[in-house]
Design a protein around this motif. Structure first.
Motif, PDB file in Angstrom:
ATOM      1  N   VAL A  18      91.603  73.537   2.293  1.00 29.62           N
ATOM      2  CA  VAL A  18      92.895  74.153   2.601  1.00 29.62           C
ATOM      3  C   VAL A  18      93.309  75.101   1.477  1.00 29.62           C
ATOM      4  O   VAL A  18      93.715  76.242   1.732  1.00 29.62           O
ATOM      5  CB  VAL A  18      93.980  73.071   2.843  1.00 29.62           C
ATOM      6  N   ARG A  19      93.177  74.650   0.231  1.00 26.99           N
ATOM      7  CA  ARG A  19      93.531  75.524  -0.905  1.00 26.99           C
ATOM      8  C   ARG A  19      92.670  76.774  -0.926  1.00 26.99           C
ATOM      9  O   ARG A  19      93.158  77.877  -1.183  1.00 26.99           O
ATOM     10  CB  ARG A  19      93.393  74.765  -2.227  1.00 26.99           C
ATOM     11  N   ARG A  20      91.409  76.609  -0.637  1.00 33.75           N
ATOM     12  CA  ARG A  20      90.502  77.772  -0.598  1.00 33.75           C
ATOM     13  C   ARG A  20      90.931  78.758   0.480  1.00 33.75           C
ATOM     14  O   ARG A  20      90.928  79.972   0.275  1.00 33.75           O
ATOM     15  CB  ARG A  20      89.071  77.298  -0.359  1.00 33.75           C
ATOM     16  N   ALA A  21      91.303  78.242   1.636  1.00 35.29           N
ATOM     17  CA  ALA A  21      91.710  79.116   2.743  1.00 35.29           C
ATOM     18  C   ALA A  21      93.000  79.859   2.423  1.00 35.29           C
ATOM     19  O   ALA A  21      93.147  81.034   2.767  1.00 35.29           O
ATOM     20  CB  ALA A  21      91.880  78.302   4.024  1.00 35.29           C
ATOM     21  N   LEU A  22      93.934  79.181   1.767  1.00 35.42           N
ATOM     22  CA  LEU A  22      95.270  79.748   1.558  1.00 35.42           C
ATOM     23  C   LEU A  22      95.463  80.408   0.191  1.00 35.42           C
ATOM     24  O   LEU A  22      96.561  80.883  -0.098  1.00 35.42           O
ATOM     25  CB  LEU A  22      96.326  78.653   1.756  1.00 35.42           C
ATOM     26  N   VAL A  31      84.205  88.605   6.000  1.00 34.68           N
ATOM     27  CA  VAL A  31      84.038  87.971   7.314  1.00 34.68           C
ATOM     28  C   VAL A  31      83.218  86.689   7.199  1.00 34.68           C
ATOM     29  O   VAL A  31      83.561  85.667   7.799  1.00 34.68           O
ATOM     30  CB  VAL A  31      83.397  88.957   8.321  1.00 34.68           C
ATOM     31  N   ALA A  32      82.157  86.718   6.411  1.00 37.99           N
ATOM     32  CA  ALA A  32      81.308  85.529   6.256  1.00 37.99           C
ATOM     33  C   ALA A  32      82.101  84.364   5.662  1.00 37.99           C
ATOM     34  O   ALA A  32      81.938  83.215   6.081  1.00 37.99           O
ATOM     35  CB  ALA A  32      80.097  85.857   5.386  1.00 37.99           C
ATOM     36  N   GLU A  33      82.963  84.658   4.690  1.00 40.24           N
ATOM     37  CA  GLU A  33      83.774  83.607   4.081  1.00 40.24           C
ATOM     38  C   GLU A  33      84.778  83.054   5.088  1.00 40.24           C
ATOM     39  O   GLU A  33      84.989  81.844   5.166  1.00 40.24           O
ATOM     40  CB  GLU A  33      84.497  84.144   2.851  1.00 40.24           C
ATOM     41  N   ILE A  34      85.389  83.932   5.860  1.00 45.62           N
ATOM     42  CA  ILE A  34      86.345  83.483   6.891  1.00 45.62           C
ATOM     43  C   ILE A  34      85.649  82.566   7.881  1.00 45.62           C
ATOM     44  O   ILE A  34      86.169  81.506   8.229  1.00 45.62           O
ATOM     45  CB  ILE A  34      86.976  84.690   7.606  1.00 45.62           C
ATOM     46  N   ARG A  35      84.471  82.961   8.331  1.00 45.32           N
ATOM     47  CA  ARG A  35      83.735  82.139   9.302  1.00 45.32           C
ATOM     48  C   ARG A  35      83.385  80.769   8.722  1.00 45.32           C
ATOM     49  O   ARG A  35      83.531  79.749   9.387  1.00 45.32           O
ATOM     50  CB  ARG A  35      82.470  82.858   9.751  1.00 45.32           C
ATOM     51  N   GLU A  36      82.929  80.764   7.475  1.00 42.51           N
ATOM     52  CA  GLU A  36      82.546  79.505   6.834  1.00 42.51           C
ATOM     53  C   GLU A  36      83.747  78.574   6.683  1.00 42.51           C
ATOM     54  O   GLU A  36      83.692  77.397   7.052  1.00 42.51           O
ATOM     55  CB  GLU A  36      81.939  79.777   5.458  1.00 42.51           C
ATOM     56  N   ILE A  37      84.839  79.098   6.153  1.00 45.67           N
ATOM     57  CA  ILE A  37      86.027  78.272   5.940  1.00 45.67           C
ATOM     58  C   ILE A  37      86.602  77.809   7.274  1.00 45.67           C
ATOM     59  O   ILE A  37      86.993  76.648   7.424  1.00 45.67           O
ATOM     60  CB  ILE A  37      87.083  79.033   5.110  1.00 45.67           C
ATOM     61  N   THR A  38      86.651  78.701   8.251  1.00 48.21           N
ATOM     62  CA  THR A  38      87.178  78.346   9.569  1.00 48.21           C
ATOM     63  C   THR A  38      86.366  77.224  10.201  1.00 48.21           C
ATOM     64  O   THR A  38      86.928  76.259  10.733  1.00 48.21           O
ATOM     65  CB  THR A  38      87.227  79.578  10.482  1.00 48.21           C
ATOM     66  N   ALA A  39      85.047  77.313  10.123  1.00 52.63           N
ATOM     67  CA  ALA A  39      84.196  76.264  10.692  1.00 52.63           C
ATOM     68  C   ALA A  39      84.443  74.930   9.989  1.00 52.63           C
ATOM     69  O   ALA A  39      84.528  73.875  10.641  1.00 52.63           O
ATOM     70  CB  ALA A  39      82.728  76.665  10.582  1.00 52.63           C
ATOM     71  N   GLY A  87      88.308  90.999  14.872  1.00 46.92           N
ATOM     72  CA  GLY A  87      88.866  91.683  13.713  1.00 46.92           C
ATOM     73  C   GLY A  87      89.105  90.720  12.570  1.00 46.92           C
ATOM     74  O   GLY A  87      89.402  89.540  12.768  1.00 46.92           O
ATOM     75  N   THR A  88      88.981  91.242  11.386  1.00 46.57           N
ATOM     76  CA  THR A  88      89.087  90.421  10.193  1.00 46.57           C
ATOM     77  C   THR A  88      90.490  89.867  10.004  1.00 46.57           C
ATOM     78  O   THR A  88      90.667  88.701   9.655  1.00 46.57           O
ATOM     79  CB  THR A  88      88.666  91.234   8.955  1.00 46.57           C
ATOM     80  N   ARG A  89      91.509  90.676  10.232  1.00 50.78           N
ATOM     81  CA  ARG A  89      92.886  90.200  10.026  1.00 50.78           C
ATOM     82  C   ARG A  89      93.236  89.057  10.972  1.00 50.78           C
ATOM     83  O   ARG A  89      93.856  88.073  10.564  1.00 50.78           O
ATOM     84  CB  ARG A  89      93.878  91.333  10.206  1.00 50.78           C
ATOM     85  N   ALA A  90      92.864  89.180  12.234  1.00 50.84           N
ATOM     86  CA  ALA A  90      93.151  88.118  13.200  1.00 50.84           C
ATOM     87  C   ALA A  90      92.402  86.843  12.841  1.00 50.84           C
ATOM     88  O   ALA A  90      92.960  85.745  12.909  1.00 50.84           O
ATOM     89  CB  ALA A  90      92.792  88.577  14.605  1.00 50.84           C
ATOM     90  N   ALA A  91      91.143  86.987  12.431  1.00 48.86           N
ATOM     91  CA  ALA A  91      90.348  85.818  12.046  1.00 48.86           C
ATOM     92  C   ALA A  91      90.929  85.163  10.792  1.00 48.86           C
ATOM     93  O   ALA A  91      90.989  83.935  10.694  1.00 48.86           O
ATOM     94  CB  ALA A  91      88.896  86.221  11.822  1.00 48.86           C
ATOM     95  N   ALA A  92      91.374  85.969   9.832  1.00 48.66           N
ATOM     96  CA  ALA A  92      91.976  85.428   8.608  1.00 48.66           C
ATOM     97  C   ALA A  92      93.295  84.724   8.923  1.00 48.66           C
ATOM     98  O   ALA A  92      93.599  83.669   8.354  1.00 48.66           O
ATOM     99  CB  ALA A  92      92.183  86.538   7.588  1.00 48.66           C
TER     100      ALA A  92
END
Length: 111
Positions: A18-22, A31-39, A87-92
């Motif tokens: 959670v801290r990493r995401a926020l 994008v790769a980081e967003i995908r990894e954290i989201t998963a 899009g990156t913003r929506a995924a973030a």
């Protein structure tokens, strides 16, 4: 710590994700980081929802605590099934929503 069907929840690891995401970033995450954290957040959320459902089953239906837990469970379920625009913003933004829901569930499960 609450236990789910897959063993005890690792709330320390969940909170670290959670801290990493926020975390504040000078640049938007890749994008790769967003995908990894989201998963990772999705996996955490699924396990925490099982534990939250088990806790809700122990409460008197219709009580304030039951209503609060049920609302939190519904929020988590909604986050899991929400379609994300490309899009990156929506995924973030979706990643941030998942992180906030995970943080709230972790806090409640840790009580």
């Amino acid at each position: 710590m609450m236990t789910g069907e897959t063993g005890p929840l690792d709330l320390v690891t969940i909170r670290a994700t959670v801290r990493r995401a926020l975390q504040e970033r000078p640049h938007p995450p890749r994008v790769a980081e967003i995908r990894e954290i989201t998963a990772t957040l999705r996996g955490h959320l699924q396990r925490m929802l099982r534990a939250a459902r088990a806790r809700t089953d122990e409460l008197e239906r219709g009580s304030l605590a039951w209503i609060q837990w049920t609302a939190l469970i519904h929020r988590g379920q909604d986050d899991l099934v929400r379609a994300v625009d490309t899009g990156t913003r929506a995924a973030a933004s979706h990643m941030d929503d998942l992180a906030r829901t995970c943080r709230r569930l972790a806090d409640c499960l840790d009580e």
